[in-house]
Each structure stands twice: as C-alpha cells, then as structure tokens.
Design a protein around this motif. Structure first.
Motif, PDB file in Angstrom:
ATOM      1  N   UNK A 116       7.137   6.224  -1.511  1.00 36.11           N
ATOM      2  CA  UNK A 116       5.836   6.754  -1.919  1.00 36.11           C
ATOM      3  C   UNK A 116       4.723   5.810  -1.480  1.00 36.11           C
ATOM      4  N   UNK A 117       3.606   6.353  -0.937  1.00 32.94           N
ATOM      5  CA  UNK A 117       2.471   5.487  -0.587  1.00 32.94           C
ATOM      6  C   UNK A 117       1.638   5.166  -1.835  1.00 32.94           C
ATOM      7  N   UNK A 143      -2.003   3.438   1.662  1.00 30.43           N
ATOM      8  CA  UNK A 143      -1.113   2.425   2.231  1.00 30.43           C
ATOM      9  C   UNK A 143       0.319   2.918   2.173  1.00 30.43           C
ATOM     10  N   UNK A 144       1.005   2.901   3.332  1.00 28.24           N
ATOM     11  CA  UNK A 144       2.409   3.294   3.385  1.00 28.24           C
ATOM     12  C   UNK A 144       3.191   2.264   4.173  1.00 28.24           C
ATOM     13  N   UNK A 194      -2.688  -2.540   6.554  1.00 25.93           N
ATOM     14  CA  UNK A 194      -1.687  -1.548   6.961  1.00 25.93           C
ATOM     15  C   UNK A 194      -1.886  -0.225   6.238  1.00 25.93           C
ATOM     16  N   UNK A 195      -3.116   0.247   6.212  1.00 23.44           N
ATOM     17  CA  UNK A 195      -3.381   1.539   5.579  1.00 23.44           C
ATOM     18  C   UNK A 195      -4.418   2.328   6.331  1.00 23.44           C
ATOM     19  N   UNK A 240      -0.298  11.415   1.251  1.00 25.77           N
ATOM     20  CA  UNK A 240       1.100  11.396   1.692  1.00 25.77           C
ATOM     21  C   UNK A 240       1.122  11.160   3.196  1.00 25.77           C
ATOM     22  N   UNK A 241       2.311  11.024   3.774  1.00 18.71           N
ATOM     23  CA  UNK A 241       2.400  10.728   5.197  1.00 18.71           C
ATOM     24  C   UNK A 241       3.714  11.278   5.745  1.00 18.71           C
TER      25      UNK A 241
END
Length: 448
Positions: free
Chosen positions: A7-8, A29-30, A61-62, A81-82
């Motif tokens: 989960x991000x 962020x993921x 990193x997001x 989400x990604x």
C-alpha cells in the motif's frame, strides 16, 4: 482479489488543513519504481491528475499532485494507488484516506491551555477548543500543531467544546497549536483557525546567573549580568520578573556564557533577574530558569551604621559579630544585607522588623578577612535600597598557640636536618677510612 503490491502512503504539504486560496501538494509515496500513480477523491480518479512516477515532480520517491488556489469544493477525502508501467490490470491497494479541509467558512473557535505557562517534561497539558454556540451542525474538532502535515488529534462531540490532552509531554510536543471545527460529512465546511497557543516545555538543565562586579551597585554604575549554560552554542534569555528583557547567542570563546551589560543603572533597574536558554531552532524547548538574582541599586535612603565586635584583630577560629543599624524612620525596609569587598553577591541576608540586625562570622579563617559594609532595602518591589554603610575592616591574625605550634615544628625540622647531616658525614668518613687502610698480609702456617 488482494493486490500483490504494498500500500502507498498519501500526505499533504504544508498541511491537510489549509485556508481557502492557498496551494497544497498531495504527495503519494510507493515502493515500486517506475509506476503510474493515480490520485482519487472519494473513490473516483481525479481527472488529469494521474502521473507517471518517474516523470512527474517527485520528492522522497513519490509523485506530487499540485492543488492551487484551493476552494471549498476541493475539501474531502483523498486516496492514491499505483500500478507498474505496462501492467494496468494489477493495481495496488489504495492508501489510507487523507482528509483535506479548506478553512474559512465559519467563525473561529477559541483555544485555551492549562497550564497556561510552561510545563516540565513528563507533565500534562490540556487544550480546550470552544466553538460559537450557533454552530451545532459542526461536530468534529481538530487540534493542529504548527509544522505538522496532519491534525495532531481529532474529536467528535455534540457539545460546544472538547478537551485535547497531551500526556507526558516531551520536547517534541513543544510548539504552537490551533484548533478548527468542521462538518463530519460532505461538504465538510470548516471554520477559520483559532488564535495560536504556545506550549513551552522545560526540558534542559538549569543555567547560572551572576553579577559582576556585584549584585549591589551604586546608581550610575555599570554592572554585567552573566548567564552560563552547561551547553555551548545556545541562545540565552535574560528576564526581569516575568518580562523577557534580552536574548543573546552564547559567546563562542566562553562556551555557554553570555554577558548582559547594564550601563548607568538607575533605581528602576532594581529587581529580580533570571536567565534561561534554548537551542537554535527550538525556542519552545527551554531550560529551567536560573536561581533568581536580586539586583540592588543603592542610594535611595540614608546610610546605616556598621560596628564589629571585637573591633581589633581576631584570631583564626574566633568569632566576629557585625551589627548593622538603620535610621529609626525606615520601618518599611525590613531586609539587611552584609557585603564583603570583592564578593559578587551579599555574604549574608537577614529580615527583621527591628532597627538593627547582627551578622555572625563564626570560626573565622583568612578567607573572612576584608572590608565589610551593610545596606537595608525593601523586601518587595520596588526594592528601594539605602546608601552603603561606612566600611569596617576585619583583620584575621594567627593565634599565639598556632604561632607556637608553627615555631616548634620549624625547630623540629631543623634539628632533624642537623642529625641527618652529621650522620651523612660519619658514613662518608668511615667509607674513606676503610679504603685508605692497607690490607694485612696472610702468613703461611708452619708444618712439622
């Protein structure tokens, strides 16, 4: 179907509670890269906001989503989400919902803290947020801390006020707090923010405050109040009573010390002074205050008289009494101070409703020798003080017994040296005599 992707997380900068017309950045962020990140409001993809992770503006990193000049219609819950680039059918679990509030629709609440001043590390602070009486449809309250990206606490209540509790506070709890109230359901209208309340946490060791050349000075003189902390590189603050006077960075040449000069002092400079310190960038985390230093500016009233007994010399180990007498018409001045030349603070203090007090120097040593004066002053503000008395000199002489013991010790030491010298001469003479004497010949033994 459970997603195989972690989960991000979704956060808001500078905060998830912002005034109308401001800008806010939602940061998703993921742990997967590269990925396409989608921002959703209330479960539907936000049009035009899904961005490729590698090409979008990013930090830590997001992927960043800029909301500019926000309006009330922008308020609501957001998730992100990604999915991997090229694999749109496998989508991660959505992040936890972030509630974006746009303030300004309703009157401000009030916020009060208890205790209202400072709190020691480990203590408790309660913050009460009170909304106007005509705002009964707004049943959720949020406590906000300056610098935090989301509310510190949330509470729902049908009453006009709620109490937020900060238990066992640490330096991390120090700062400025505000509160806001809002609708629990859409359209999530929110009030203006309350006025800020500052929580100051006492979490550093106590400094020391001294006066040079003395804490009792004459009007027109210059005195330097010197605050010393156990920690270098800090800001030191001088206070007179509860009033903050000055702040100064510690002198790098003297580690944690700063001097606060008072030039041409006047009777209005008389009072109780303390100092404290805080580290750079953390003004809400302060030290315990120093012990109070009473600065007296002498000269408002007639001088007292000072007499000593005995008036001549006193032997080491003896006792001296010093009697300070004020004029008869000075009944409001009930505190007396004994001052020794060269000392930075009074040697003794005494309170008395009488016209005189007696200071005692028991078992005097060479360190008690010197010139003494006395002064009387008000025990409470404005601390008016008299002129200084005429000086009285205390002379400490070695006692006859002490001098006799010293003389006897010197004689014994001299006798021991003479004996040692004679013994050395005897041993040297014996050694030379033995070397100088010839050996006796050995005669052969006769045989029959």
């Amino acid at each position: 179907m459970v997603s195989p992707f972690p989960r991000p997380t979704l956060s808001a900068l500078p905060s998830s509670v912002v005034p109308a017309g401001s800008n806010v950045t939602l940061l998703c962020t993921s742990p997967i890269f590269p990925a396409r990140v989608a921002l959703r409001k209330g479960g539907a993809a936000t049009p035009g906001q899904g961005k490729l992770w590698g090409s979008a503006q990013w930090r830590r990193q997001g992927a960043e989503f800029q909301l500019t000049e926000v309006r009330q219609s922008d308020a609501g819950p957001y998730t992100c989400d990604y999915h991997r680039v090229g694999y749109p059918e496998t989508v991660s679990e959505p992040s936890e919902a972030l509630l974006l509030l746009v303030t300004g629709d309703l009157p401000s609440p009030s916020l009060r803290s208890h205790p209202s001043g400072r709190v020691a590390v480990g203590g408790q602070v309660t913050l009460q947020c009170h909304r106007p009486d005509n705002s009964t449809d707004y049943t959720t309250f949020a406590l906000l801390r300056e610098g935090a990206t989301s509310p510190t606490q949330l509470q729902g209540s049908g009453k006009d006020s709620v109490t937020f509790v900060l238990p066992r506070v640490t330096g991390g709890d120090a700062g400025c707090y505000r509160c806001v109230y809002f609708q629990a359901q859409a359209p999530l209208r929110a009030s203006n923010l309350s006025e800020p309340v500052r929580v100051v946490v006492i979490g550093l060791p106590r400094p020391h405050l001294g006066a040079w050349p003395s804490s009792v000075v004459l009007a027109g003189d210059t005195v330097s109040l010197e605050c010393t902390s156990p920690t270098p590189g800090v800001y030191l603050v001088l206070r007179k009573g509860e009033q903050r006077w000055r702040s100064r960075l510690a002198n790098p040449l003297t580690q944690g010390t700063a001097a606060f000069p008072l030039t041409h002092v006047r009777p209005s400079d008389t009072g109780l002074y303390t100092c404290e310190y805080y580290r750079k960038g953390s003004p809400e985390v302060v030290s315990e205050p120093s012990k109070a230093l009473r600065l007296l500016v002498a000269g408002d009233l007639p001088s007292p008289s000072l007499r000593s007994h005995p008036s001549g010399r006193v032997a080491v180990g003896g006792q001296v009494t010093l009697q300070c007498h004020r004029p008869d018409n000075s009944m409001d001045y009930t505190t007396f101070a004994l001052l020794k030349e060269g000392a930075t603070s009074p040697t003794q203090l005494q309170g008395s409703g009488k016209d005189s007090v007696t200071f005692i120097l028991p078992r005097v040593t060479g360190g008690d020798a010197g010139c003494y004066r006395c002064v009387y002053f008000q025990a409470q503000a404005p601390f008016q003080a008299s002129n200084l008395s005429e000086p009285v000199r205390v002379v400490v002489a070695a006692s006859i017994i002490a001098r006799g013991r010293h003389k006897f010790a010197v004689i014994r030491l001299g006798m021991a040296a003479v004996v040692l010298l004679l013994l050395s001469v005897f041993l040297v003479e014996a050694w030379y005599s033995r070397r100088a004497s010839p050996r006796q010949p050995r005669w052969p033994t006769a045989t029959s």
